[in-house]
Design a protein around this motif. Sequence first.
Motif, short mmCIF file in Angstrom:
data_model
loop_
_atom_site.label_atom_id
_atom_site.label_comp_id
_atom_site.label_asym_id
_atom_site.label_seq_id
_atom_site.Cartn_x
_atom_site.Cartn_y
_atom_site.Cartn_z
N ALA A 16 1.05 -1.27 0.04
CA ALA A 16 0.08 -0.03 0.10
C ALA A 16 1.00 1.32 -0.02
O ALA A 16 0.64 2.13 -0.83
CB ALA A 16 -0.90 0.07 1.22
N MET A 17 1.82 1.18 0.92
CA MET A 17 2.74 2.51 1.03
C MET A 17 3.27 2.83 -0.39
O MET A 17 3.65 3.87 -0.87
CB MET A 17 3.92 2.09 1.97
CG MET A 17 3.21 2.52 3.34
SD MET A 17 4.56 2.38 4.63
CE MET A 17 4.65 0.38 4.81
N ALA A 21 2.93 6.05 -2.90
CA ALA A 21 4.19 6.67 -3.40
C ALA A 21 4.23 6.84 -5.02
O ALA A 21 4.41 7.73 -5.56
CB ALA A 21 5.55 6.24 -3.07
N ARG A 22 3.98 5.72 -5.87
CA ARG A 22 3.76 5.62 -7.00
C ARG A 22 2.70 6.61 -7.66
O ARG A 22 3.13 6.89 -8.75
CB ARG A 22 3.66 4.00 -7.63
CG ARG A 22 3.56 3.99 -8.93
CD ARG A 22 4.70 4.01 -9.53
NE ARG A 22 4.56 3.74 -10.88
CZ ARG A 22 5.75 3.68 -11.82
NH1 ARG A 22 6.79 3.92 -11.29
NH2 ARG A 22 5.46 3.48 -13.17
N LEU A 23 1.65 6.80 -6.95
CA LEU A 23 0.57 7.58 -7.43
C LEU A 23 1.07 9.12 -7.07
O LEU A 23 0.27 9.96 -7.87
CB LEU A 23 -0.67 7.25 -6.69
CG LEU A 23 -1.32 6.08 -7.11
CD1 LEU A 23 -2.62 5.63 -6.19
CD2 LEU A 23 -1.73 5.97 -8.56
N ALA A 25 1.04 10.62 -3.97
CA ALA A 25 0.45 10.90 -2.97
C ALA A 25 1.54 10.75 -1.73
O ALA A 25 2.46 10.03 -1.82
CB ALA A 25 -0.70 10.26 -2.57
N ILE A 26 1.20 11.57 -0.60
CA ILE A 26 2.05 11.40 0.58
C ILE A 26 1.29 10.39 1.50
O ILE A 26 -0.06 10.42 1.70
CB ILE A 26 2.04 12.68 1.32
CG1 ILE A 26 3.08 13.71 0.30
CG2 ILE A 26 2.74 12.64 2.66
CD1 ILE A 26 2.74 15.12 0.84
N HIS A 27 1.98 9.45 2.06
CA HIS A 27 1.33 8.52 3.25
C HIS A 27 2.05 8.65 4.35
O HIS A 27 2.96 9.10 4.67
CB HIS A 27 1.51 7.11 2.60
CG HIS A 27 3.20 6.60 2.66
ND1 HIS A 27 3.86 6.91 1.59
CD2 HIS A 27 3.59 6.06 3.75
CE1 HIS A 27 5.04 6.48 1.88
NE2 HIS A 27 5.10 5.87 3.14
N SER A 28 0.91 8.51 5.50
CA SER A 28 1.16 8.74 6.67
C SER A 28 0.89 7.42 7.42
O SER A 28 -0.40 6.89 7.33
CB SER A 28 0.14 9.92 7.50
OG SER A 28 0.35 9.68 8.71
N VAL A 29 1.70 6.78 8.00
CA VAL A 29 1.55 5.18 8.40
C VAL A 29 0.98 5.29 9.98
O VAL A 29 1.90 6.22 10.68
CB VAL A 29 2.78 4.22 8.31
CG1 VAL A 29 2.61 2.94 8.87
CG2 VAL A 29 3.09 4.19 6.89
N ILE A 51 -8.36 6.51 3.33
CA ILE A 51 -7.55 5.79 4.49
C ILE A 51 -7.67 4.37 3.94
O ILE A 51 -8.63 3.93 3.52
CB ILE A 51 -8.41 5.98 5.86
CG1 ILE A 51 -8.54 7.27 6.61
CG2 ILE A 51 -7.75 4.59 6.87
CD1 ILE A 51 -9.31 7.14 7.70
N VAL A 52 -6.63 3.82 3.84
CA VAL A 52 -6.22 2.44 3.80
C VAL A 52 -6.03 1.67 5.00
O VAL A 52 -5.28 1.73 5.85
CB VAL A 52 -5.08 2.18 2.83
CG1 VAL A 52 -4.77 0.58 2.40
CG2 VAL A 52 -5.08 3.04 1.42
#
Length: 85
Positions: A16-17, A21-23, A25-29, A51-52
């Motif tokens: 998912a992360m 990132a490939r798209l 977008a910024i991810h927050s885990v 939210i994933v």
Amino acid sequence: DRVVVYMPMITEAVVAMLAIARLGAIHSVVFGGFAPHELAVRIEDAQPKLIVTASCGIEVAKVIEYKPLVDNAIELSSHKPQACI
């Protein structure tokens, strides 16, 4: 755009992360063991569009349902994401 990842430590969390990132977008885990109130604080801080999450996490001898925790956190948060996957 920002995405919150609320999952246990499983391979799908890494996938998912990388996908986020490939798209571009910024991810927050957010660690899957966080309570709804703490997750709500992080949702307010990040203001994600998505939210994933996982359906559940397995902790030694019990199953922790994640979706009800996420739903509760969204209710507590002043920011409402557009979707939850």
